[in-house]
Design a protein around this motif. Structure first.
Motif, PDB file in Angstrom:
ATOM      1  N   ARG A   4       0.830  -1.198   0.000  1.00  0.00           N
ATOM      2  CA  ARG A   4       0.000   0.000   0.000  1.00  0.00           C
ATOM      3  C   ARG A   4       0.869   1.254   0.000  1.00  0.00           C
ATOM      4  NH1 ARG A   4      -1.244   2.655   4.123  1.00  0.00           N
ATOM      5  NH2 ARG A   4      -2.837   4.231   4.177  1.00  0.00           N
ATOM      6  N   LEU A   8       1.137   4.243  -2.847  1.00  0.00           N
ATOM      7  CA  LEU A   8       0.977   5.673  -2.570  1.00  0.00           C
ATOM      8  C   LEU A   8       2.219   6.443  -3.024  1.00  0.00           C
ATOM      9  CD1 LEU A   8      -0.724   5.527   0.948  1.00  0.00           C
ATOM     10  CD2 LEU A   8      -1.797   6.021  -1.253  1.00  0.00           C
ATOM     11  N   GLU A  97      -8.023   5.917   4.753  1.00  0.00           N
ATOM     12  CA  GLU A  97      -8.942   6.379   3.709  1.00  0.00           C
ATOM     13  C   GLU A  97      -8.563   7.774   3.216  1.00  0.00           C
ATOM     14  OE1 GLU A  97     -10.458   5.844   7.064  1.00  0.00           O
ATOM     15  OE2 GLU A  97     -10.069   3.759   6.561  1.00  0.00           O
ATOM     16  N   GLU A 100      -5.573   7.423   0.999  1.00  0.00           N
ATOM     17  CA  GLU A 100      -5.960   6.837  -0.288  1.00  0.00           C
ATOM     18  C   GLU A 100      -6.571   7.913  -1.190  1.00  0.00           C
ATOM     19  OE1 GLU A 100      -5.508   3.869  -1.681  1.00  0.00           O
ATOM     20  OE2 GLU A 100      -4.480   3.058   0.068  1.00  0.00           O
TER      21      GLU A 100
END
Length: 115
Positions: A4, A8, A97, A100
């Motif tokens: 993840r 990013l 969140e 993201e």
């Protein structure tokens, strides 16, 4: 580094490149000698120095992209030193969140609402 976090980072690096190109295109397309000189100066500087130099150019075409470039670079720097995802106000974790939605986010939801 987690998958993840790698994703990013990739998004931030891609956005950084897009912002760099956008700023260069805006400057190259201006007839003003001042803009042409700024464009040449930026081409000689490393990308992390661009926001500092662009601070003095308060034009609508450059203000937004240069501020965003600064935020993207800050997030990338935080990744390098292991402080990515930490709220700049309260030092709690920024919600996944939020990161993201915007990988350059600097504040958690609570601090964003109170600020």
């Amino acid at each position: 580094m987690s998958i993840r976090l790698n994703q990013l980072r990739t998004r931030l690096l891609e956005e950084q490149q897009q912002l760099q190109q956008h700023i260069a295109n805006v400057l190259a397309g201006q007839p003003s000698l001042d803009y042409q000189q700024l464009h040449l100066k930026l081409q000689q500087l490393p990308l992390p120095r661009w926001p500092e130099l662009l601070l003095h150019w308060h034009t609508p075409e450059l203000r937004g992209p240069s501020k965003r470039l600064e935020a993207v670079q800050a997030a990338l720097s935080q990744m390098e030193i292991g402080l990515y995802g930490i709220c700049c106000d309260c030092e709690n974790r920024i919600e996944a969140e939020r990161l993201e939605r915007d990988p350059a986010e600097q504040r958690c939801a609570d601090c964003s609402l109170s600020g």
